[in-house]
Design an enzyme around this catalytic site. Structure first.
Site, PDB file in Angstrom:
ATOM      1  N   LYS A  11       0.863  -1.197   0.000  1.00  0.00           N
ATOM      2  CA  LYS A  11       0.000   0.000   0.000  1.00  0.00           C
ATOM      3  C   LYS A  11       0.885   1.227   0.000  1.00  0.00           C
ATOM      4  O   LYS A  11       2.060   1.182   0.411  1.00  0.00           O
ATOM      5  CB  LYS A  11      -0.943   0.031   1.199  1.00  0.00           C
ATOM      6  CG  LYS A  11      -0.290   0.002   2.595  1.00  0.00           C
ATOM      7  CD  LYS A  11       0.215   1.311   3.149  1.00  0.00           C
ATOM      8  CE  LYS A  11       0.759   1.197   4.567  1.00  0.00           C
ATOM      9  NZ  LYS A  11       1.568   2.335   4.985  1.00  0.00           N
ATOM     10  N   GLY A  96       9.032  -3.250   7.524  1.00  0.00           N
ATOM     11  CA  GLY A  96       9.062  -1.978   8.240  1.00  0.00           C
ATOM     12  C   GLY A  96       9.369  -0.817   7.324  1.00  0.00           C
ATOM     13  O   GLY A  96       9.981   0.165   7.731  1.00  0.00           O
ATOM     14  N   VAL A  99       5.274   0.300   3.498  1.00  0.00           N
ATOM     15  CA  VAL A  99       4.410  -0.182   2.410  1.00  0.00           C
ATOM     16  C   VAL A  99       3.470  -1.286   2.914  1.00  0.00           C
ATOM     17  O   VAL A  99       2.751  -1.902   2.129  1.00  0.00           O
ATOM     18  CB  VAL A  99       5.216  -0.653   1.167  1.00  0.00           C
ATOM     19  CG1 VAL A  99       5.846   0.540   0.458  1.00  0.00           C
ATOM     20  CG2 VAL A  99       6.268  -1.691   1.529  1.00  0.00           C
ATOM     21  N   GLY A 102       3.881  -6.433   6.349  1.00  0.00           N
ATOM     22  CA  GLY A 102       3.465  -7.320   7.433  1.00  0.00           C
ATOM     23  C   GLY A 102       1.949  -7.309   7.599  1.00  0.00           C
ATOM     24  O   GLY A 102       1.321  -8.362   7.739  1.00  0.00           O
ATOM     25  N   SER A 103       1.352  -6.123   7.538  1.00  0.00           N
ATOM     26  CA  SER A 103      -0.108  -6.001   7.677  1.00  0.00           C
ATOM     27  C   SER A 103      -0.812  -6.692   6.508  1.00  0.00           C
ATOM     28  O   SER A 103      -1.842  -7.343   6.683  1.00  0.00           O
ATOM     29  CB  SER A 103      -0.523  -4.531   7.687  1.00  0.00           C
ATOM     30  OG  SER A 103       0.199  -3.824   8.650  1.00  0.00           O
ATOM     31  N   ASP A 136      -3.245  -1.194  10.299  1.00  0.00           N
ATOM     32  CA  ASP A 136      -3.394  -1.208   8.840  1.00  0.00           C
ATOM     33  C   ASP A 136      -4.050  -2.469   8.303  1.00  0.00           C
ATOM     34  O   ASP A 136      -4.331  -2.543   7.107  1.00  0.00           O
ATOM     35  CB  ASP A 136      -2.015  -1.085   8.181  1.00  0.00           C
ATOM     36  CG  ASP A 136      -1.555   0.349   8.096  1.00  0.00           C
ATOM     37  OD1 ASP A 136      -2.326   1.243   8.477  1.00  0.00           O
ATOM     38  OD2 ASP A 136      -0.425   0.566   7.638  1.00  0.00           O
TER      39      ASP A 136
HETATM   40  C1  LIG Z   1       0.594   5.051  10.535  1.00  0.00           C
HETATM   41  C2  LIG Z   1       0.710   3.898   9.579  1.00  0.00           C
HETATM   42  C3  LIG Z   1       0.047   4.362   8.265  1.00  0.00           C
HETATM   43  O1  LIG Z   1      -0.137   3.381   7.349  1.00  0.00           O
HETATM   44  O2  LIG Z   1       2.068   3.641   9.427  1.00  0.00           O
HETATM   45  P1  LIG Z   1       2.948   2.463   8.691  1.00  0.00           P
HETATM   46  O3  LIG Z   1       3.086   1.331   9.659  1.00  0.00           O
HETATM   47  O4  LIG Z   1       2.229   2.075   7.466  1.00  0.00           O
HETATM   48  O5  LIG Z   1       4.281   3.070   8.407  1.00  0.00           O
HETATM   49  C4  LIG Z   1      -0.061   2.716  10.131  1.00  0.00           C
HETATM   50  O6  LIG Z   1      -1.410   3.016  10.366  1.00  0.00           O
HETATM   51  C5  LIG Z   1       0.504   2.069  11.355  1.00  0.00           C
HETATM   52  O7  LIG Z   1      -0.078   0.786  11.354  1.00  0.00           O
HETATM   53  P2  LIG Z   1       0.638  -0.457  12.005  1.00  0.00           P
HETATM   54  O8  LIG Z   1       2.048  -0.543  11.569  1.00  0.00           O
HETATM   55  O9  LIG Z   1      -0.274  -1.640  11.733  1.00  0.00           O
HETATM   56  O10 LIG Z   1       0.594   0.015  13.488  1.00  0.00           O
HETATM   57  P3  LIG Z   1       0.406  -0.779  14.830  1.00  0.00           P
HETATM   58  O11 LIG Z   1       1.236  -2.000  14.800  1.00  0.00           O
HETATM   59  O12 LIG Z   1      -1.058  -0.865  15.129  1.00  0.00           O
HETATM   60  O13 LIG Z   1       1.060   0.283  15.850  1.00  0.00           O
HETATM   61  C6  LIG Z   1       2.444   0.503  15.977  1.00  0.00           C
HETATM   62  C7  LIG Z   1       2.647   1.694  16.899  1.00  0.00           C
HETATM   63  O14 LIG Z   1       2.325   2.892  16.196  1.00  0.00           O
HETATM   64  C8  LIG Z   1       1.582   3.801  16.999  1.00  0.00           C
HETATM   65  N1  LIG Z   1       0.344   4.169  16.309  1.00  0.00           N
HETATM   66  C9  LIG Z   1      -0.120   3.397  15.269  1.00  0.00           C
HETATM   67  C10 LIG Z   1      -1.249   3.768  14.570  1.00  0.00           C
HETATM   68  C11 LIG Z   1      -1.931   4.941  14.988  1.00  0.00           C
HETATM   69  N2  LIG Z   1      -3.051   5.343  14.376  1.00  0.00           N
HETATM   70  N3  LIG Z   1      -1.477   5.676  16.025  1.00  0.00           N
HETATM   71  C12 LIG Z   1      -0.338   5.296  16.685  1.00  0.00           C
HETATM   72  O15 LIG Z   1       0.076   5.990  17.607  1.00  0.00           O
HETATM   73  C13 LIG Z   1       1.388   3.146  18.325  1.00  0.00           C
HETATM   74  O16 LIG Z   1       2.390   3.694  19.171  1.00  0.00           O
HETATM   75  C14 LIG Z   1       1.724   1.699  18.105  1.00  0.00           C
HETATM   76  O17 LIG Z   1       2.370   1.163  19.199  1.00  0.00           O
HETATM   77  N1  LIG Z   2       5.164 -11.428   7.815  1.00  0.00           N
HETATM   78  C1  LIG Z   2       5.772 -10.291   8.175  1.00  0.00           C
HETATM   79  N2  LIG Z   2       6.256  -9.472   7.230  1.00  0.00           N
HETATM   80  C2  LIG Z   2       6.837  -8.295   7.568  1.00  0.00           C
HETATM   81  N3  LIG Z   2       7.016  -7.881   8.827  1.00  0.00           N
HETATM   82  C3  LIG Z   2       6.547  -8.648   9.809  1.00  0.00           C
HETATM   83  C4  LIG Z   2       5.918  -9.882   9.528  1.00  0.00           C
HETATM   84  N4  LIG Z   2       5.559 -10.412  10.690  1.00  0.00           N
HETATM   85  C5  LIG Z   2       5.965  -9.568  11.651  1.00  0.00           C
HETATM   86  N5  LIG Z   2       6.560  -8.508  11.141  1.00  0.00           N
HETATM   87  C6  LIG Z   2       7.105  -7.365  11.915  1.00  0.00           C
HETATM   88  O1  LIG Z   2       6.269  -6.224  11.678  1.00  0.00           O
HETATM   89  C7  LIG Z   2       7.056  -5.042  11.498  1.00  0.00           C
HETATM   90  C8  LIG Z   2       6.319  -4.069  10.573  1.00  0.00           C
HETATM   91  O2  LIG Z   2       6.205  -4.662   9.338  1.00  0.00           O
HETATM   92  P1  LIG Z   2       5.651  -3.967   8.006  1.00  0.00           P
HETATM   93  O3  LIG Z   2       4.167  -4.141   7.900  1.00  0.00           O
HETATM   94  O4  LIG Z   2       6.444  -4.491   6.862  1.00  0.00           O
HETATM   95  O5  LIG Z   2       5.967  -2.444   8.238  1.00  0.00           O
HETATM   96  P2  LIG Z   2       5.271  -1.151   7.687  1.00  0.00           P
HETATM   97  O6  LIG Z   2       3.877  -1.113   8.275  1.00  0.00           O
HETATM   98  O7  LIG Z   2       6.139  -0.039   8.155  1.00  0.00           O
HETATM   99  O8  LIG Z   2       5.263  -1.285   6.205  1.00  0.00           O
HETATM  100  C9  LIG Z   2       8.389  -5.552  10.929  1.00  0.00           C
HETATM  101  O9  LIG Z   2       9.445  -4.730  11.330  1.00  0.00           O
HETATM  102  C10 LIG Z   2       8.519  -6.961  11.492  1.00  0.00           C
HETATM  103  O10 LIG Z   2       9.315  -6.996  12.653  1.00  0.00           O
END
Ligand SMILES: C[C@@](CO)(OP(=O)(O)O)[C@H](O)COP(=O)(O)OP(=O)(O)OC[C@H]1O[C@@H](n2ccc(N)nc2=O)[C@H](O)[C@@H]1O
Ligand SMILES: Nc1ncnc2c1ncn2[C@@H]1O[C@H](COP(=O)(O)OP(=O)(O)O)[C@@H](O)[C@H]1O
Length: 282
Positions: A11, A96, A99, A102-103, A136
């Site tokens: 994404k 990480g 994009v 992992g989600s 996400d």
């Molecule tokens: C902000 C975004 C935009 O797409 O960043 P990316 O992860 O894609 O870079 C996402 O919503 C991230 O989603 P995701 O990576 O699934 O986040 P989570 O595992 O739920 O949260 C990781 C950490 O980010 C913070 N967090 C996440 C989402 C949110 N709306 N507010 C937050 O403050 C929290 O501190 C949480 O501990």
């Molecule tokens: N199947 C997986 N693929 C990628 N990352 C994973 C997976 N399972 C667990 N993780 C953990 O989730 C973290 C966030 O992953 P990812 O979704 O790729 O990051 P982002 O949301 O920044 O794109 C990674 O740093 C990794 O430690």
């Protein structure tokens, strides 16, 4: 049918505005998600035992921490067959990187195993289970280009023009939690539900991440020669929007060898859903 291969697409956050910080530390966001026709590949097959197995590009993620495993475990109570599951993962998305690899892996796992284990859960229920795995996951389960609000779970489908992107991974890992807990992160952008052009929006994490990781700033400056650029999510990947595959390919061909990148077209429906629909019709 006992096996199924699906993509876990990348994404992009075409913009990401942070409106507020909630009591629980999570942030209220407004972000526009689009899917790309590039991603990880996952093959699911029923196992000969009752366990969950993951093979392939699992890097050094312990099994129990893998979001694929967590997604399978979330469906375990709803399983209507004896067997467990084998998941073969081909990882193409940087971990990480912003994009959503992992989600997306987690969402694709929910969609696939829901079928193979005959759980018969609705996408709404899968999205609800997915939200506990990551903010996400619901957008990938829903599979439609969307404006996300709340912490990312309130989704309004939108139709966007299909564009080409060159996405660059600057070889630095940005921790989402580090960005969201940083005192310098702006958290007071006003809500916006229209005028979504790149020129009228921004990524509120970008200035902070550029400061913390100069490599991200260098990537954005390099990409800017070719078109409108932005960081996705909390980084570190950055993208440039382009009119054609040829233009995207030209950018990728000029990419300095110390960075990695890929090109892809955006789509309003996630490839995982398109593939799942064809599988269901077989
Ligand atoms: C902000 C975004 C935009 O797409 O960043 P990316 O992860 O894609 O870079 C996402 O919503 C991230 O989603 P995701 O990576 O699934 O986040 P989570 O595992 O739920 O949260 C990781 C950490 O980010 C913070 N967090 C996440 C989402 C949110 N709306 N507010 C937050 O403050 C929290 O501190 C949480 O501990
Ligand atoms: N199947 C997986 N693929 C990628 N990352 C994973 C997976 N399972 C667990 N993780 C953990 O989730 C973290 C966030 O992953 P990812 O979704 O790729 O990051 P982002 O949301 O920044 O794109 C990674 O740093 C990794 O430690």
């Amino acid at each position: 049918m006992t096996s199924l291969t699906l993509m876990a697409p990348a994404k992009l956050n075409l913009f990401l505005h942070i409106n507020a910080r909630r009591e629980d530390g999570y942030h209220e966001l407004e972000t526009l998600f689009t899917f790309l026709d590039f991603g990880d590949e996952l093959t699911f097959s029923l196992s000969h035992d009752t366990k969950i197995h993951i093979t392939g590009d699992t890097a050094d993620i312990p099994l129990e921490d893998n979001l694929i495993y967590k997604a399978a475990m979330a469906l375990y109570p709803y399983k209507q067959v004896e067997q467990g599951i084998c998941v073969q993962l081909t990882k193409k998305l940087p971990m990480g990187g912003g994009v959503g690899g992992g989600s997306s892996d987690a969402a694709t796992t929910l969609l696939a195993i829901n079928q193979l284990w005959k759980c018969h859960l609705s996408n709404e229920k899968l999205a609800q289970l997915g939200l506990s795995l990551g903010a996400d996951v619901p957008v990938f389960v829903n599979g439609k280009t969307a404006l996300a609000q709340g912490v990312g779970e309130k989704l309004t489908p939108v139709t966007l023009p299909q564009r080409w992107y060159c996405v660059v991974f600057p070889n630095v890992h940005v921790s989402t939690a580090q960005v969201f807990t940083h005192p310098d992160l702006p958290r007071d952008t006003n809500k916006l539900s229209q005028h979504w052009a790149l020129s009228n929006t921004r990524n509120d994490c970008e200035a902070l991440v550029k400061k913390l990781y100069p490599e991200v700033e260098k990537t954005l400056v390099w990409l800017l020669k070719y078109g409108p650029t932005r960081m996705t999510g909390t980084g570190a990947c950055c993208f440039v929007e382009l009119d054609s595959m040829d233009a995207a390919q030209r950018v990728l061909s000029s990419l300095p060898s110390y960075w990695q990148g890929f090109i892809a077209q955006s789509s309003n429906i996630s490839t995982a859903h398109v593939q799942l629909d064809s599988w269901l019709k077989m």
